[in-house]
Design a protein around this motif. Structure first.
Motif, mmCIF file in Angstrom:
data_model
loop_
_atom_site.group_PDB
_atom_site.id
_atom_site.type_symbol
_atom_site.label_atom_id
_atom_site.label_comp_id
_atom_site.label_asym_id
_atom_site.label_seq_id
_atom_site.Cartn_x
_atom_site.Cartn_y
_atom_site.Cartn_z
ATOM 1 N N GLU A 2 0.849 -1.045 0.058
ATOM 2 C CA GLU A 2 0.057 -0.147 0.356
ATOM 3 C C GLU A 2 0.730 1.439 0.296
ATOM 4 O OE1 GLU A 2 -0.683 -2.399 2.649
ATOM 5 O OE2 GLU A 2 -1.948 -3.247 1.212
ATOM 6 N N LEU A 6 0.906 4.268 -2.501
ATOM 7 C CA LEU A 6 0.335 5.694 -2.263
ATOM 8 C C LEU A 6 1.526 6.520 -2.922
ATOM 9 C CD1 LEU A 6 -1.092 7.528 -0.635
ATOM 10 C CD2 LEU A 6 0.142 7.464 1.053
ATOM 11 N N THR A 7 3.181 6.046 -2.573
ATOM 12 C CA THR A 7 4.134 7.166 -3.021
ATOM 13 C C THR A 7 4.400 6.661 -4.713
ATOM 14 O OG1 THR A 7 5.442 6.308 -1.405
ATOM 15 C CG2 THR A 7 6.640 7.019 -3.403
ATOM 16 N N GLN A 8 3.674 5.365 -4.846
ATOM 17 C CA GLN A 8 3.863 5.015 -6.832
ATOM 18 C C GLN A 8 3.285 6.032 -8.131
ATOM 19 O OE1 GLN A 8 6.688 3.723 -8.228
ATOM 20 N NE2 GLN A 8 6.232 4.430 -10.223
ATOM 21 N N TYR A 9 1.947 6.296 -7.107
ATOM 22 C CA TYR A 9 0.720 5.814 -7.963
ATOM 23 C C TYR A 9 -0.509 7.387 -7.691
ATOM 24 C CZ TYR A 9 1.890 2.301 -10.426
ATOM 25 O OH TYR A 9 2.439 0.723 -11.150
ATOM 26 N N THR A 10 0.007 7.998 -6.039
ATOM 27 C CA THR A 10 -0.371 9.488 -5.191
ATOM 28 C C THR A 10 0.981 10.364 -5.333
ATOM 29 O OG1 THR A 10 -2.154 7.782 -4.477
ATOM 30 C CG2 THR A 10 -1.931 10.254 -4.178
ATOM 31 N N VAL A 11 1.770 10.123 -4.913
ATOM 32 C CA VAL A 11 2.497 11.006 -4.256
ATOM 33 C C VAL A 11 3.419 11.747 -5.200
ATOM 34 C CG1 VAL A 11 4.161 11.948 -2.077
ATOM 35 C CG2 VAL A 11 2.189 10.531 -2.077
ATOM 36 N N LEU A 14 1.658 13.595 -8.020
ATOM 37 C CA LEU A 14 1.377 15.068 -7.323
ATOM 38 C C LEU A 14 2.331 16.006 -8.156
ATOM 39 C CD1 LEU A 14 -1.294 14.314 -5.198
ATOM 40 C CD2 LEU A 14 -2.072 15.415 -6.793
#
Length: 79
Positions: A2, A6-11, A14
């Motif tokens: 998870e 979160l890091t690869q595809y959200t943070v 952005l």
């Protein structure tokens, strides 16, 4: 898994969007030469951060920061 997602595809995306917008503002203000030099230096540092990870010696926080840094560098260079 998870935290990786979160890091690869959200943070990282952005941060990349913010870097692209910031790069556009820097180019509008200073022209192309100064931002290219600054982004090139940042890109080299971000890519150097991948070296410890390639040997398997990286810490998860270093891995996350490197992924975000590479995304920032790539987005800024694409702009």
């Amino acid at each position: 898994m998870e935290r990786i997602a979160l890091t690869q595809y959200t943070v990282a995306p952005l941060a990349g969007i913010a870097a692209g917008l910031g790069t556009g503002a820097m180019i509008a203000r200073w022209g192309r030469q100064r931002p290219v030099i600054m982004i090139g230096f940042f890109s080299a540092v971000a890519l150097a951060g991948l070296l410890p990870l390639s040997t398997g010696a990286g810490h998860p926080a270093l891995a996350a920061a490197t992924v975000v840094g590479v995304s920032i560098a790539y987005s800024a260079l694409a702009t």
